[in-house]
Write a protein that holds these residues in place. Structure first.
Motif: not given
Length: 299
Positions: A164-166, A172-178, A215-221
């Motif tokens: 919801s935050y993202w 998100r806008g600055a990273l083009s959703g990537l 704020g948010m973050a996600a560990r990927v590996r």
């Protein structure tokens, strides 16, 4: 003589390593990963991955790889041209070949990443059909046990709140959703709701909460950096609204990485003045330069 673009072979290794080692000869602190991965690239080529070389006078003088990250996103990487053959159209020939391959696999967009200091790489990317898209920077908070600040925002593994935050965030806008792709190192792809929920189940998702999600973050590996011989926890992205949220988020990442017993971290953050300044303020140990992502419309 026009270059011949063909699939890379194991016996191209010596040629590729020889010119890869010369590409950044003027930057002795920069280690090219190509010698570490080339044989694996050749061995794993298939329907979703294609590695090519540009051959001149019987020798490989250029390298490039395309990988399908999703059903419509292709990633182009390892673009190298022998310095002795620059200006001869090798990069354009290889990328053009791989554009056609990616279209055949269903790709509608192709992207690549270039160090911001790499003038030759940036110019080559534009010349071969990529347009500037977004920029990010790596943050490297040191893994260590950190007690949550009782007076600061709380951090929870809550993918619903993080998503919801993202969706409405500046990041998100600055990273083009990537964000960092979960399957391919050093690649970025679109962060989807389904992917975030999968990361919450299989890795970790962080939602920073203080009168709403901020704020948010996600560990990927967890991975091994072959150029530094160290284990890393990689975080697909981190974004936040202010310095307080940044402090709580990076403390949560430090503690998470310490529990994983890794040597270091790599967190992708948007290259905006606020994100970079606030990450520096909370001592997240920033890379010296941003990286640029460029994209090509393959429709």
């Amino acid at each position: 003589m026009s270059p011949t673009v063909r699939q890379a072979r194991a016996d191209d290794y010596d040629d590729v390593v020889a010119f890869a080692e010369e590409v950044w000869a003027d930057r002795p602190d920069t280690v090219d990963y190509i010698p570490e991965v080339f044989r694996q690239w050749v061995d794993t080529d298939g329907p979703t991955q294609h590695t090519v070389v540009a051959e001149v006078d019987g020798a490989a003088a250029g390298l490039c790889q395309a990988v399908m990250l999703t059903d419509h996103e292709a990633w182009f990487q390892g673009i190298r041209v022998d310095p002795d053959h620059r200006g001869e159209g090798l990069g354009k020939a290889m990328v053009g070949h791989l554009f056609e391959w990616a279209r055949g696999q269903g790709a509608t967009v192709g992207r690549n990443m270039v160090f911001s200091w790499n003038d030759a790489g940036l110019g080559q990317s534009v010349a071969t059909g990529f347009d500037p898209d977004t920029a990010f920077r790596w943050a490297h908070p040191e893994p260590r046990d950190v007690r949550p600040d009782a007076d600061g925002p709380a951090v929870e593994n809550d993918p619903a709140a993080a998503w919801s935050y993202w969706t409405g965030s500046e990041g998100r806008g600055a990273l083009s959703g990537l964000a960092l792709d979960p399957g391919q190192p050093w690649a970025l792809s679109e962060l989807t709701r389904e992917r975030l929920y999968t990361l919450a189940d299989e890795q970790a998702v962080f939602a920073v909460k203080d009168d709403g999600t901020c704020g948010m973050a996600a560990r990927v590996r967890e991975t091994v950096d072959p150029t530094a011989d160290e284990t890393l926890a990689e975080y697909a992205l981190g974004t936040w609204v202010d310095a307080d949220a940044a402090a709580s988020l990076f403390d949560a990442i430090r503690a998470d990485a310490a529990q994983l017993d890794v040597d270091g971290t790599r967190v992708l953050i948007p290259e905006t003045p606020r994100h970079v300044a606030e990450a520096a303020f909370v001592r997240a140990d920033l890379a010296d330069w941003p990286d640029f992502v460029l994209s090509a419309d393959l429709t």
